[in-house]
Motif scaffolding. Structure first.
Motif, short mmCIF file in Angstrom:
data_model
loop_
_atom_site.label_atom_id
_atom_site.label_comp_id
_atom_site.label_asym_id
_atom_site.label_seq_id
_atom_site.Cartn_x
_atom_site.Cartn_y
_atom_site.Cartn_z
N THR A 1 39.04 39.30 44.30
CA THR A 1 40.07 40.17 44.90
C THR A 1 40.85 40.90 43.82
O THR A 1 41.14 42.10 43.93
CB THR A 1 41.04 39.34 45.77
N GLU A 2 41.20 40.16 42.74
CA GLU A 2 41.95 40.77 41.64
C GLU A 2 41.10 41.80 40.90
O GLU A 2 41.63 42.83 40.45
CB GLU A 2 42.43 39.68 40.67
N LYS B 1 38.81 43.73 42.20
CA LYS B 1 38.81 44.95 43.03
C LYS B 1 40.12 45.71 42.88
O LYS B 1 40.13 46.94 42.77
CB LYS B 1 38.56 44.57 44.48
#
Length: 388
Positions: free
Chosen positions: A183-184, A186
């Motif tokens: 997630t980070e 992205k």
């Protein structure tokens, strides 16, 4: 019965004897005087000195002090060694300046240095708030210095022996490495859009190169046909210390961390367009800067073609993470993320070691095996058939 004496020195009576201890560069005999309260004491001093010379110690060894000789060793031997990088010498000089120069052990004669003297000094530093790690680094530098002086004939043995205790030292638990989550990653890619560091940060994430290796990359290091980059150099910005202690802040290009660091690393195919964007960015910079543009072959440069400053780059990197809403992680975490993602995708330890340029496979193992506990579980599951 009063002691028999034969001379007066500084107003006091002594018994003096002399001994020949060698010849000078002109072939002239060198004679040394020994003083005692009586003949027996003077002879004892003479015999002890001559035995030390026979053991291999230099003539005059008893006169040199730890501080003076260490300064000479540091600036006239270590500083000019091709094996010592400027950043390492900078660290050694700092240890000497802070913990040897003007310290209680500076003026002690080298021949008088004993392990207990060093132990007391280390204890004193610890009691005054210095960390065990600081004392450990001091001991490491002193040990190297004493080893050199043993070889030079100023000491019979190294006083930094195994029985020397680093006060407060404990077995430190392994520091958990920080990696970026999917997630980070992205969020980071999105935040990099339009930023000059986009290519550098994404290449760090996709190749695991160290910061200095990225800064030293040249277009000639890129093989677009085989999707490979060659790591041959590393760039550091350090204070270079001259013979007289003067400091000059320089950008230096040097060999990477170890021989294994000189390597070829595959570039993910999906990152090739990032390099094309970087090439276009440089062309725009050249047009804008005109004659003031510094011509070189480096991939990541400023608007004027100069090598990126590591400190400025670090500040920009921190702002990017903040704008992306990502908790701060060191730039080196991009390298950790690269390795971790390779392991998560089933890559073997030896391959990852080679790609990272670690000098020994145990380094890779010690850093990364604990970030994947599920692999340990699956390894244990393979033994279930033994107990069926």
């Amino acid at each position: 019965m009063a002691n028999k004496t034969n001379c007066i020195k500084n107003g006091k009576k002594y018994y003096r004897i002399t001994a020949t201890i060698g010849r000078d560069s002109n072939g002239k005999l060198i004679r040394k005087e020994f003083y005692g309260k009586n003949k027996s004491e003077a002879e004892k001093k003479r015999d002890l000195y001559l035995n030390d010379i026979k053991s291999g110690l230099n003539i005059g060894y008893e006169k040199v002090t730890l501080g003076d000789l260490m300064h000479t060793w540091l600036f006239e031997v270590v500083r000019i060694s091709s094996k010592i990088k400027p950043s390492s010498f900078n660290r050694y000089e700092g240890i000497y300046r802070n913990y040897i120069k003007n310290s209680s052990i500076y003026n002690i004669k080298l021949s008088d240095i004993k392990q207990l003297i060093l132990q007391r000094y280390y204890n004193e530093l610890y009691d005054n708030g210095k960390s065990s790690n600081v004392i450990k680094n001091l001991n490491k530098l002193l040990k190297s210095f004493f080893n050199y002086e043993v070889d030079e004939g100023y000491l019979i043995k190294n006083p930094c022996g195994k029985r020397l205790v680093i006060p407060g030292e404990q077995e430190v638990s392994k520091e958990e490495i920080e990696v970026f989550s999917d997630t980070e990653i992205k969020a980071l890619i999105k935040a990099l859009d339009g930023n000059r560091l986009k290519g550098l940060i994404l290449l760090a994430l996709g190749t695991g190169l160290r910061r200095g290796e990225l800064l030293a990359l040249k277009w000639s290091n890129i093989n677009t046909k085989n999707l490979l980059l060659s790591v041959e150099k590393s760039i550091s910005q350090v204070s270079v210390i001259g013979k007289n202690g003067e400091r000059i802040y320089k950008t230096i290009e040097q060999a990477p961390k170890s021989l294994n660091s000189i390597r070829k690393v595959p570039i993910p195919k999906n990152l090739m367009h990032i390099l094309e964007e970087q090439k276009i960015l440089q062309k725009k910079d050249k047009l804008k800067a005109g004659l003031s543009y510094e011509k070189n072959d480096y991939i990541f440069t400023t608007e004027n073609g100069k090598i990126l400053n590591g400190r400025n780059m670090a500040r920009t990197y921190e702002r990017i993470l903040k704008n992306a809403g990502i908790k701060y992680k060191k730039f080196h975490s991009l390298r950790h993320t690269y390795a971790t993602k390779l392991f998560e995708r089933g890559e073997d330890l030896k391959t990852v070691q080679t790609l990272l340029g670690h000098s020994d496979i145990s380094i890779t193992s010690n850093i990364y095996t604990h970030v994947m506990p599920e692999k340990k579980i699956s390894a244990a599951e393979k033994l279930n058939d033994l107990f069926a």
